[in-house]
Enzyme design. Structure first.
Site, PDB file in Angstrom:
ATOM      1  N   CYS A   1     -14.601 -21.505 -21.396  1.00 47.42           N
ATOM      2  CA  CYS A   1     -13.410 -21.164 -20.618  1.00 47.42           C
ATOM      3  C   CYS A   1     -12.413 -20.511 -21.556  1.00 47.42           C
ATOM      4  CB  CYS A   1     -12.853 -22.461 -20.036  1.00 47.42           C
ATOM      5  SG  CYS A   1     -11.277 -22.285 -19.223  1.00 47.42           S
TER       6      CYS A   1
ATOM      7  N   ASP B   1       0.248 -26.581 -18.319  1.00 51.39           N
ATOM      8  CA  ASP B   1       0.219 -25.441 -17.392  1.00 51.39           C
ATOM      9  C   ASP B   1       1.550 -24.686 -17.350  1.00 51.39           C
ATOM     10  OD1 ASP B   1      -2.380 -26.026 -16.808  1.00 51.39           O
ATOM     11  OD2 ASP B   1      -1.969 -27.016 -14.904  1.00 51.39           O
TER      12      ASP B   1
ATOM     13  N   ARG C   1      -5.494 -16.448  -8.603  1.00 49.92           N
ATOM     14  CA  ARG C   1      -6.225 -17.720  -8.517  1.00 49.92           C
ATOM     15  C   ARG C   1      -5.289 -18.865  -8.154  1.00 49.92           C
ATOM     16  NH1 ARG C   1      -9.107 -19.400 -13.640  1.00 49.92           N
ATOM     17  NH2 ARG C   1      -9.263 -21.192 -12.270  1.00 49.92           N
TER      18      ARG C   1
ATOM     19  N   ARG D   1     -13.565 -27.362 -22.529  1.00 43.55           N
ATOM     20  CA  ARG D   1     -13.474 -28.038 -21.227  1.00 43.55           C
ATOM     21  C   ARG D   1     -14.806 -28.603 -20.715  1.00 43.55           C
ATOM     22  NH1 ARG D   1      -9.804 -24.774 -17.182  1.00 43.55           N
ATOM     23  NH2 ARG D   1      -9.392 -26.868 -16.414  1.00 43.55           N
TER      24      ARG D   1
ATOM     25  N   LYS E   1      -1.934 -26.102  -5.740  1.00 41.89           N
ATOM     26  CA  LYS E   1      -3.353 -25.737  -5.886  1.00 41.89           C
ATOM     27  C   LYS E   1      -4.150 -26.914  -6.446  1.00 41.89           C
ATOM     28  CE  LYS E   1      -4.604 -23.559  -9.808  1.00 41.89           C
ATOM     29  NZ  LYS E   1      -5.640 -24.214 -10.620  1.00 41.89           N
ATOM     30  N   ASN E   2      -3.615 -27.547  -7.492  1.00 46.39           N
ATOM     31  CA  ASN E   2      -4.385 -28.594  -8.168  1.00 46.39           C
ATOM     32  C   ASN E   2      -4.416 -29.910  -7.392  1.00 46.39           C
ATOM     33  OD1 ASN E   2      -5.057 -26.796 -10.086  1.00 46.39           O
ATOM     34  ND2 ASN E   2      -3.718 -27.597 -11.695  1.00 46.39           N
TER      35      ASN E   2
HETATM   36  N1  EPU Z   1     -12.053 -33.215 -21.453  1.00 46.07           N
HETATM   37  C1  EPU Z   1     -13.181 -33.654 -22.090  1.00 46.07           C
HETATM   38  N2  EPU Z   1     -14.215 -34.123 -21.323  1.00 46.07           N
HETATM   39  C2  EPU Z   1     -14.147 -34.183 -19.970  1.00 46.07           C
HETATM   40  C3  EPU Z   1     -12.979 -33.743 -19.324  1.00 46.07           C
HETATM   41  C4  EPU Z   1     -11.939 -33.259 -20.099  1.00 46.07           C
HETATM   42  O1  EPU Z   1     -13.279 -33.606 -23.305  1.00 46.07           O
HETATM   43  O2  EPU Z   1     -15.118 -34.634 -19.347  1.00 46.07           O
HETATM   44  C5  EPU Z   1     -10.933 -32.686 -22.257  1.00 46.07           C
HETATM   45  C6  EPU Z   1     -10.661 -31.219 -21.932  1.00 46.07           C
HETATM   46  O3  EPU Z   1     -11.482 -30.346 -22.657  1.00 46.07           O
HETATM   47  C7  EPU Z   1      -9.197 -31.089 -22.299  1.00 46.07           C
HETATM   48  C8  EPU Z   1      -8.626 -32.470 -21.940  1.00 46.07           C
HETATM   49  O4  EPU Z   1      -9.744 -33.346 -21.872  1.00 46.07           O
HETATM   50  O5  EPU Z   1      -9.055 -30.842 -23.647  1.00 46.07           O
HETATM   51  C9  EPU Z   1      -7.874 -32.558 -20.648  1.00 46.07           C
HETATM   52  O6  EPU Z   1      -8.611 -31.905 -19.617  1.00 46.07           O
HETATM   53  P1  EPU Z   1      -8.567 -32.341 -18.095  1.00 46.07           P
HETATM   54  O7  EPU Z   1      -9.902 -32.868 -17.711  1.00 46.07           O
HETATM   55  O8  EPU Z   1      -7.371 -33.188 -17.840  1.00 46.07           O
HETATM   56  O9  EPU Z   1      -8.360 -30.922 -17.399  1.00 46.07           O
HETATM   57  P2  EPU Z   1      -8.963 -30.525 -16.010  1.00 46.07           P
HETATM   58  O10 EPU Z   1      -9.000 -31.717 -15.155  1.00 46.07           O
HETATM   59  O11 EPU Z   1     -10.193 -29.738 -16.199  1.00 46.07           O
HETATM   60  C10 EPU Z   1      -6.691 -30.032 -14.822  1.00 46.07           C
HETATM   61  C11 EPU Z   1      -6.053 -28.849 -14.147  1.00 46.07           C
HETATM   62  C12 EPU Z   1      -5.685 -27.824 -15.201  1.00 46.07           C
HETATM   63  C13 EPU Z   1      -4.714 -28.475 -16.197  1.00 46.07           C
HETATM   64  C14 EPU Z   1      -5.364 -29.728 -16.802  1.00 46.07           C
HETATM   65  C15 EPU Z   1      -4.425 -30.489 -17.719  1.00 46.07           C
HETATM   66  C16 EPU Z   1      -7.072 -28.872 -11.975  1.00 46.07           C
HETATM   67  C17 EPU Z   1      -7.993 -28.225 -11.000  1.00 46.07           C
HETATM   68  N3  EPU Z   1      -6.990 -28.303 -13.178  1.00 46.07           N
HETATM   69  O12 EPU Z   1      -7.851 -29.531 -15.470  1.00 46.07           O
HETATM   70  O13 EPU Z   1      -5.024 -26.769 -14.517  1.00 46.07           O
HETATM   71  O14 EPU Z   1      -4.412 -27.569 -17.224  1.00 46.07           O
HETATM   72  O15 EPU Z   1      -5.775 -30.615 -15.752  1.00 46.07           O
HETATM   73  O16 EPU Z   1      -3.281 -30.859 -17.055  1.00 46.07           O
HETATM   74  O17 EPU Z   1      -6.423 -29.839 -11.642  1.00 46.07           O
HETATM   75  C18 EPU Z   1      -4.322 -24.550 -14.183  1.00 46.07           C
HETATM   76  O18 EPU Z   1      -3.936 -24.880 -13.038  1.00 46.07           O
HETATM   77  O19 EPU Z   1      -4.003 -23.441 -14.710  1.00 46.07           O
HETATM   78  C19 EPU Z   1      -5.156 -25.467 -14.947  1.00 46.07           C
HETATM   79  C20 EPU Z   1      -5.898 -25.064 -15.975  1.00 46.07           C
END
Ligand code: EPU
Length: 420
Positions: A117, A307, A399, A122, A22-23
């Site tokens: 969230c 995850d 999801r 996030r 998915k990701n």
């Molecule tokens: N963060 C910030 N600012 C930003 C972006 C992120 O502070 O602009 C913080 C977040 O709040 C968090 C950390 O950085 O504390 C890491 O977040 P990241 O951006 O890596 O998460 P994401 O890209 O929103 C993806 C996956 C998530 C997975 C995380 C961590 C996708 C679509 N989602 O989310 O997947 O948990 O990376 O590996 O790729 C899931 O599939 O259940 C899921 C939540």
């Protein structure tokens, strides 16, 4: 709202094939916005978040042809509305992945800010500041991020203050069409980032270092159509490995990428399970009696995936001794702990640490799924609990897990969906 009824107790046995990630499929679909040519993706899982992304692409004006066999073709010939509306973003935060490609292709985009969230704040500030460094002018108004770059994006040296998976993907996509070279430092090293880079390269992008913490992109004039097969979902694979382990069964997880599961496999072995390769792209997990407690701290890849933390916590409720589970990525990702406790688990939360004392006999109860991986954790607990577990709000599971009850039933689980 659909519910799952699970009758626990049966050890799971047999083989299960993993779906596409998915990701990985989410950014790959967003990448289709970068070209006016058709892009075909194979092994796209038919899960709710993917349908939301497809709706988002269609909303912008792209043609989306999605088959039930996981083959999706997107032709973004004309993008009439470079926008991700709140209605879609609020159900799926990954909609922010549309920001980079839209600004890069059209010079403007309007993407709703995601709200709070269940697992943490996030924010998307790192996506925004990265795009600003590529020359985009960004303002926030009425709950939307509005980005504009009339002269086109310009390559830049970007250092992420913290590692962000979708932030890296968003910037990587934007940089493919920027003038000159972009370097992304402290980039996420997740396999999903490398998979996206592979697709973009097939589309004509010039990228080096994806899968490492420094990615170099030399911008090109235009990208073209391509065909790509999405990698296996390592989180789904890991969930099935844990399902085999927690029920004391023997499960072969097929069509996965064992190297993406190294951190989990190491913990499962330490906990006393046998995990062995079972041919190419397959792992066999076999219970060897009692489980031992093993501590874990979630980390960015190649560390232990956040995850899989919730599912691992369910496993530790059945292990002998005390395990410390530390969540370092998200600030509020322990919602499942309270529900597991309702089923009889002994878990204490202290800030970012969960302390699990086991083994405890779980008993079936009515529980509520709060997010995708929390739901998977409750499902795993239900598989070992005595009696019946009723999981409410399983739309969270839908999801991200394709046909989960069908796959579990094939392994011998007694799980049924009740459609309300
Ligand atoms: N963060 C910030 N600012 C930003 C972006 C992120 O502070 O602009 C913080 C977040 O709040 C968090 C950390 O950085 O504390 C890491 O977040 P990241 O951006 O890596 O998460 P994401 O890209 O929103 C993806 C996956 C998530 C997975 C995380 C961590 C996708 C679509 N989602 O989310 O997947 O948990 O990376 O590996 O790729 C899931 O599939 O259940 C899921 C939540």
């Amino acid at each position: 709202m659909d519910k799952f009824i699970i009758r626990g107790g049966a050890p799971l046995c047999g083989e299960v094939a993993v779906s596409g990630s998915k990701n990985s499929a989410l950014p790959a679909l967003a990448a289709c916005l970068l070209t006016s040519d058709p892009v075909t993706l194979n092994r796209v899982p038919r899960v709710r978040d993917i349908r939301t992304m497809e709706r988002l692409l269609a909303y912008t004006g792209a043609e989306v042809d999605a088959g039930e066999d996981g083959r999706v073709t997107v032709a973004a010939r004309n993008i009439a509305r470079p926008e991700a509306p709140y209605e879609l973003v609020k159900t799926m935060r990954a909609s922010s992945l549309a920001l980079g490609p839209l600004v890069a292709r059209l010079g403007r985009a309007r993407v709703s800010l995601p709200g709070g969230c269940a697992i943490g704040a996030r924010p998307i500030n790192l996506h925004v500041s990265g795009l600003e460094q590529l020359g985009a002018r960004i303002r926030q108004s009425h709950g939307y991020i509005e980005a504009e770059v009339p002269e086109g994006l310009q390559g830049a040296w970007i250092h992420f203050d913290r590692i962000t998976v979708t932030g890296t993907e968003d910037l990587l996509m934007a940089a493919t069409l920027a003038r000159g070279e972009t370097v992304i430092e402290n980039a996420a090293r997740e396999p999903e980032v490398a998979d996206l880079a592979e697709l973009l390269t097939k589309m004509g992008a010039d990228i080096e270092g994806a899968g490492t913490s420094t990615i170099r992109v030399r911008g090109v004039e235009r990208l073209h159509g391509a065909e790509h097969t999405i990698i296996a979902d390592r989180i789904e694979a890991g969930t099935f490995l844990i399902a085999g382990a927690i029920t004391g069964g023997e499960v072969v997880v097929r069509e996965c990428a064992p190297k993406h599961l190294a951190a989990l496999v190491a913990r499962l072995r330490q906990a006393g399970c046998e995990v062995k390769p079972a041919g190419t792209g397959a792992l066999r997990v076999k219970s060897r009696g009692k489980l031992r407690s093993v501590d874990v701290t979630t980390e960015e890849y190649p560390g232990f995936a956040t995850d899989l933390q919730a599912q691992y916590m369910a496993l530790m409720t059945q292990a002998e001794g005390i395990s410390f589970i530390t969540e370092s990525i998200f600030e509020n990702r322990f919602m499942h702990a309270l529900e597991l406790a309702r089923m009889g688990a002994n878990i204490r939360i202290e800030g970012r640490q969960a302390i699990v004392a086991g083994p405890r006999t779980l008993s079936g109860a009515g529980v509520i799924a709060s997010d995708l991986r929390a739901s998977a954790s409750l499902m795993l607990a239900g598989l070992v609990a005595g009696g019946e577990t009723l999981i409410d709000r399983v739309y969270h599971i839908d999801r991200g897990y394709e046909g989960i009850e069908r796959k579990l039933q094939k392994l011998g689980a007694q799980i049924q969906r009740v459609i309300d």
